[in-house]
Design a protein around this motif. Structure first.
Motif, short mmCIF file in Angstrom:
data_model
loop_
_atom_site.label_atom_id
_atom_site.label_comp_id
_atom_site.label_asym_id
_atom_site.label_seq_id
_atom_site.Cartn_x
_atom_site.Cartn_y
_atom_site.Cartn_z
N ALA A 182 0.83 -1.20 0.00
CA ALA A 182 0.00 0.00 0.00
C ALA A 182 0.87 1.26 0.00
O ALA A 182 0.58 2.23 -0.70
CB ALA A 182 -0.93 -0.01 1.20
N GLN A 223 3.80 1.43 -1.20
CA GLN A 223 4.48 1.51 -2.49
C GLN A 223 3.70 2.35 -3.50
O GLN A 223 4.28 2.85 -4.48
CB GLN A 223 4.70 0.10 -3.03
CG GLN A 223 5.67 0.02 -4.21
CD GLN A 223 5.82 -1.41 -4.71
OE1 GLN A 223 4.89 -2.21 -4.66
NE2 GLN A 223 7.02 -1.74 -5.20
N ASP A 224 2.40 2.52 -3.29
CA ASP A 224 1.61 3.38 -4.18
C ASP A 224 2.17 4.79 -4.22
O ASP A 224 2.05 5.50 -5.23
CB ASP A 224 0.15 3.42 -3.74
CG ASP A 224 -0.57 2.10 -3.97
OD1 ASP A 224 -0.07 1.27 -4.77
OD2 ASP A 224 -1.63 1.88 -3.34
N GLN A 225 2.78 5.22 -3.08
CA GLN A 225 3.39 6.55 -3.03
C GLN A 225 4.77 6.57 -3.67
O GLN A 225 5.30 7.63 -3.99
CB GLN A 225 3.50 7.01 -1.57
CG GLN A 225 2.18 7.09 -0.82
CD GLN A 225 2.39 7.44 0.64
OE1 GLN A 225 3.31 8.19 0.99
NE2 GLN A 225 1.54 6.90 1.51
N TYR A 226 5.38 5.38 -3.80
CA TYR A 226 6.75 5.26 -4.35
C TYR A 226 6.75 4.16 -5.41
O TYR A 226 7.37 3.11 -5.23
CB TYR A 226 7.73 4.92 -3.24
CG TYR A 226 7.75 5.88 -2.07
CD1 TYR A 226 8.56 7.02 -2.10
CD2 TYR A 226 6.98 5.65 -0.93
CE1 TYR A 226 8.59 7.91 -1.03
CE2 TYR A 226 7.00 6.53 0.14
CZ TYR A 226 7.80 7.65 0.09
OH TYR A 226 7.84 8.52 1.16
N PRO A 227 6.07 4.38 -6.53
CA PRO A 227 5.87 3.30 -7.51
C PRO A 227 7.15 2.74 -8.13
O PRO A 227 7.14 1.61 -8.63
CB PRO A 227 4.96 3.94 -8.56
CG PRO A 227 5.14 5.42 -8.38
CD PRO A 227 5.42 5.62 -6.94
#
Length: 265
Positions: free
Chosen positions: A107, A109-113
């Motif tokens: 989840a 990782q959505d901010q750090y794709p």
């Protein structure tokens, strides 16, 4: 010419853009996080799960480590105790714990794709009962130390080479590992275990486990420390009773990491 462990790891990190490392405060994940910062700059980010099964002391160590090495540390609140598959303490409890952690990492990782998810699993871990490894595989978590074939001894040597303050930190498994499989994991039990181990630490026992056995405390320390522990036992008993333990005993075999796994192996 055979590459050094540092050269192996630098080559491993070279294709990556950024990383999110599941950090526990222990030497393995600390080395992975440090190298992420070393090779990827500010894109090497640490993530620690602040849960009842993590010692407050280990959380403080993790925070200080990241401050000392200018590492961005994200603290997330995992709620594995709310999962009955975890709280009922089955033999694959660690799988459910890690699944919760890695779900939260995904989840984030959505901010750090562009960031790859990492953990501190090492080559030696595959010789022990580690259901959490399956959770890592299912969630595509990478393990640079294991993938480079590095075991605990090489990791400590490399951490010492980099002068990491945790290079000789004793293993500190999660507090839930002190409760036998099949006995419920509760926040109260975890607090009792942590408080008891803190008392023993203040008495000079650097390595200690307090097993929570149906309300009884069974203390494990290295064999060399057993005479000292037996001398302290009379004064320890009332202090541990105040924490809620019904009785206190000493495991005269001494400290054996993962001892409760004998029931299933």
């Amino acid at each position: 010419m055979t590459p050094t462990p540092e050269e192996q790891l630098e080559a491993w990190f070279q294709p990556l853009t950024g990383t999110l490392t599941a950090f526990s405060g222990g030497v393995d994940s600390a080395l992975v996080l440090f190298l992420s910062r070393r090779f990827l700059g500010k894109n090497g980010i640490g993530v620690i799960a602040d849960s009842p099964s993590l010692k407050r002391q280990d959380l403080a160590i993790a925070r200080e480590f990241c401050q000392n090495h200018d590492i961005n540390l994200q603290i997330i609140q995992t709620r594995e105790l709310e999962n009955p598959d975890y709280a009922s303490n089955p033999v694959n409890r660690c799988f459910h714990c890690k699944s919760t952690l890695y779900t939260d990492l995904l989840a984030l990782q959505d901010q750090y794709p562009e960031h790859t998810l990492l953990n501190g699993t090492n080559a030696d871990d595959f010789g022990d009962y580690r259901p959490g490894i399956k959770a890592a595989e299912m969630n595509a978590i990478r393990s640079p130390l294991a993938e480079c074939g590095l075991g605990k001894s090489a990791i400590r040597d490399l951490a010492r080479q980099f002068k990491l303050e945790v290079w000789d930190k004793p293993a500190s498994p999660c507090l839930s590992s002190r409760i036998p499989y099949g006995q419920m994991v509760t926040a109260e039990k975890l607090r009792q275990i942590e408080a008891a181990e803190q008392i023993l630490g203040e008495l000079g026992f650097a390595q200690v486990r307090v097993r929570h056995l149906d309300g009884s405390a069974r203390i494990e320390v290295p064999v060399a420390d057993l005479p000292k522990l037996l001398q302290e036992l009379d004064s320890l008993f009332p202090r541990l009773q105040q924490l809620g333990f019904s009785s206190v005993e000493v495991d005269e075999e001494g400290l054996v990491s993962g001892k409760l796994n004998r029931a299933i192996l």
